[in-house]
Design a protein around this motif. Structure first.
Motif, PDB file in Angstrom:
ATOM      1  N   TYR A   1      -8.560  -0.446  15.829  1.00 43.92           N
ATOM      2  CA  TYR A   1      -8.129   0.710  16.166  1.00 43.92           C
ATOM      3  C   TYR A   1      -6.881   1.693  15.653  1.00 43.92           C
ATOM      4  N   TRP A   2      -5.849   0.726  15.041  1.00 44.23           N
ATOM      5  CA  TRP A   2      -5.211   1.165  14.419  1.00 44.23           C
ATOM      6  C   TRP A   2      -4.951   0.530  13.110  1.00 44.23           C
ATOM      7  N   PRO A   3      -5.891   1.104  12.170  1.00 49.31           N
ATOM      8  CA  PRO A   3      -5.870   0.451  10.557  1.00 49.31           C
ATOM      9  C   PRO A   3      -4.807   0.810  10.073  1.00 49.31           C
ATOM     10  N   PRO A   4      -4.156  -0.214   9.047  1.00 44.27           N
ATOM     11  CA  PRO A   4      -2.975   0.215   8.108  1.00 44.27           C
ATOM     12  C   PRO A   4      -3.490   1.340   7.012  1.00 44.27           C
ATOM     13  N   PRO A   5      -2.525   1.872   6.530  1.00 39.34           N
ATOM     14  CA  PRO A   5      -2.997   3.314   5.521  1.00 39.34           C
ATOM     15  C   PRO A   5      -3.805   2.591   4.583  1.00 39.34           C
ATOM     16  N   GLY A   6      -5.001   3.297   4.194  1.00 38.22           N
ATOM     17  CA  GLY A   6      -5.789   2.753   3.249  1.00 38.22           C
ATOM     18  C   GLY A   6      -6.667   1.626   3.502  1.00 38.22           C
TER      19      GLY A   6
ATOM     20  N   GLY B   1      -9.907   0.854   4.911  1.00 43.47           N
ATOM     21  CA  GLY B   1     -11.117   1.899   5.605  1.00 43.47           C
ATOM     22  C   GLY B   1     -11.975   0.997   6.271  1.00 43.47           C
ATOM     23  N   PRO B   2     -12.944   1.509   6.857  1.00 42.32           N
ATOM     24  CA  PRO B   2     -13.948   0.735   7.964  1.00 42.32           C
ATOM     25  C   PRO B   2     -14.497  -0.262   7.282  1.00 42.32           C
ATOM     26  N   ALA B   3     -14.804  -0.140   5.976  1.00 36.97           N
ATOM     27  CA  ALA B   3     -15.562  -1.420   5.309  1.00 36.97           C
ATOM     28  C   ALA B   3     -14.733  -2.731   5.363  1.00 36.97           C
ATOM     29  N   PHE B   4     -13.410  -2.659   5.215  1.00 34.67           N
ATOM     30  CA  PHE B   4     -12.580  -3.549   5.314  1.00 34.67           C
ATOM     31  C   PHE B   4     -12.421  -4.056   6.585  1.00 34.67           C
ATOM     32  N   THR B   5     -12.123  -3.153   7.510  1.00 33.12           N
ATOM     33  CA  THR B   5     -11.969  -3.574   8.867  1.00 33.12           C
ATOM     34  C   THR B   5     -13.002  -4.367   9.320  1.00 33.12           C
ATOM     35  N   TRP B   6     -14.477  -3.694   9.341  1.00 38.90           N
ATOM     36  CA  TRP B   6     -15.430  -4.405   9.964  1.00 38.90           C
ATOM     37  C   TRP B   6     -15.885  -5.571   9.226  1.00 38.90           C
TER      38      TRP B   6
ATOM     39  N   THR C   1     -11.851 -18.454   4.273  1.00 40.41           N
ATOM     40  CA  THR C   1     -11.388 -18.330   2.747  1.00 40.41           C
ATOM     41  C   THR C   1     -11.749 -16.756   2.426  1.00 40.41           C
ATOM     42  N   ALA C   2     -12.970 -16.037   2.732  1.00 44.24           N
ATOM     43  CA  ALA C   2     -13.485 -14.831   2.786  1.00 44.24           C
ATOM     44  C   ALA C   2     -12.396 -13.559   3.202  1.00 44.24           C
ATOM     45  N   ARG C   3     -12.048 -13.953   4.389  1.00 42.86           N
ATOM     46  CA  ARG C   3     -10.893 -12.995   5.300  1.00 42.86           C
ATOM     47  C   ARG C   3      -9.576 -13.122   4.323  1.00 42.86           C
ATOM     48  N   SER C   4      -9.253 -14.455   3.752  1.00 40.14           N
ATOM     49  CA  SER C   4      -7.971 -14.196   2.997  1.00 40.14           C
ATOM     50  C   SER C   4      -8.307 -13.712   1.820  1.00 40.14           C
ATOM     51  N   VAL C   5      -9.560 -13.630   0.877  1.00 39.01           N
ATOM     52  CA  VAL C   5      -9.707 -12.827  -0.097  1.00 39.01           C
ATOM     53  C   VAL C   5      -9.685 -11.376   0.273  1.00 39.01           C
ATOM     54  N   LEU C   6     -10.205 -11.021   1.328  1.00 39.51           N
ATOM     55  CA  LEU C   6     -10.274  -9.671   1.912  1.00 39.51           C
ATOM     56  C   LEU C   6      -8.840  -8.995   1.950  1.00 39.51           C
ATOM     57  N   LEU C   7      -8.194  -9.745   2.631  1.00 39.48           N
ATOM     58  CA  LEU C   7      -6.671  -9.387   2.797  1.00 39.48           C
ATOM     59  C   LEU C   7      -6.051  -9.277   1.314  1.00 39.48           C
TER      60      LEU C   7
ATOM     61  N   LEU D   1      -4.209  -6.057  -0.123  1.00 33.53           N
ATOM     62  CA  LEU D   1      -2.838  -5.958  -0.784  1.00 33.53           C
ATOM     63  C   LEU D   1      -2.609  -5.323  -1.991  1.00 33.53           C
ATOM     64  N   ALA D   2      -3.786  -5.754  -3.059  1.00 30.14           N
ATOM     65  CA  ALA D   2      -3.818  -5.552  -4.389  1.00 30.14           C
ATOM     66  C   ALA D   2      -3.888  -3.986  -4.349  1.00 30.14           C
ATOM     67  N   GLN D   3      -4.563  -3.465  -3.561  1.00 31.82           N
ATOM     68  CA  GLN D   3      -4.883  -2.022  -3.374  1.00 31.82           C
ATOM     69  C   GLN D   3      -3.676  -1.043  -3.018  1.00 31.82           C
ATOM     70  N   ILE D   4      -2.933  -1.721  -2.059  1.00 34.81           N
ATOM     71  CA  ILE D   4      -1.719  -0.917  -1.645  1.00 34.81           C
ATOM     72  C   ILE D   4      -0.603  -1.515  -2.358  1.00 34.81           C
ATOM     73  N   PHE D   5      -0.682  -2.277  -3.282  1.00 33.14           N
ATOM     74  CA  PHE D   5       0.643  -2.773  -4.269  1.00 33.14           C
ATOM     75  C   PHE D   5       0.030  -2.802  -5.790  1.00 33.14           C
ATOM     76  N   PRO D   6      -0.413  -1.622  -6.025  1.00 28.87           N
ATOM     77  CA  PRO D   6      -0.999  -1.830  -7.590  1.00 28.87           C
ATOM     78  C   PRO D   6      -0.101  -2.087  -8.619  1.00 28.87           C
ATOM     79  N   ASN D   7      -0.483  -2.636  -9.578  1.00 26.70           N
ATOM     80  CA  ASN D   7       0.350  -2.758 -10.626  1.00 26.70           C
ATOM     81  C   ASN D   7       0.621  -1.498 -11.624  1.00 26.70           C
ATOM     82  N   LYS D   8       1.905  -1.426 -11.866  1.00 28.81           N
ATOM     83  CA  LYS D   8       2.485  -0.214 -12.677  1.00 28.81           C
ATOM     84  C   LYS D   8       3.082  -0.557 -13.974  1.00 28.81           C
TER      85      LYS D   8
END
Length: 146
Positions: free
Chosen positions: A69-74, A76-81, A129-135, A139-146
């Motif tokens: 219902y309240w997904p964090p920014p970025g 998407g539904p694929a991650f959530t579901w 384990t798959a849930r952890s990888v998903l998370l 995290l990698a998407q919201i904290f990209p390397n610069k």
């Protein structure tokens, strides 16, 4: 939303670490307890395990539903579901595979049920384990390397 995600992250990582310990160390050692004291051991195991996992499993479930219902920014539904689906696998496996085996073991020593518990628990181990990888991917998407 950030708090929901952090609670989900902590609870999922906690459960993933715990399930790997259970899968590799704890459940296989059931066979070494011995017939004489096994039912008492198993009953104590069930009570103590409930105390150790209950709050985190409930936290993980609540945050997973809330994030729908309240997904964090970025996120998407694929991650959530995908996360919801994996959590269903964990809960259904627990209810339909692990709990019945634990109930048998609480009443009698059964090497067959111990083996079955170890084998069937791989389903939860893989799903958590798959849930952890998903998370971690999120995290990698919201904290990209610069």
């Amino acid at each position: 939303m950030k708090t929901l995600f952090l609670l989900q992250l902590v609870s999922t990582f906690y459960m993933t670490g715990l399930i790997w310990f259970v899968q590799i160390v704890h459940y296989p050692l059931f066979a070494l307890v011995g017939r004489a004291r096994f039912t008492r051991y198993q009953q104590a195991h069930q009570l103590r395990t409930t105390i150790a996992v209950g709050p985190m499993m409930l936290t993980e479930a609540a945050t997973t539903v809330a994030i729908v219902y309240w997904p964090p920014p970025g996120m998407g539904p694929a991650f959530t579901w995908t996360g919801v689906g994996l959590l269903f696998v964990v809960w259904f496996s627990t209810a339909l595979l692990q709990v019945p085996r634990h109930q048998v073991l609480a009443s009698r020593f059964s090497p067959r049920h111990i083996r079955s518990l170890v084998i069937s628990n791989w389903l939860r181990t893989i799903a958590w384990t798959a849930r952890s990888v998903l998370l971690l991917i999120y995290l990698a998407q919201i904290f990209p390397n610069k």
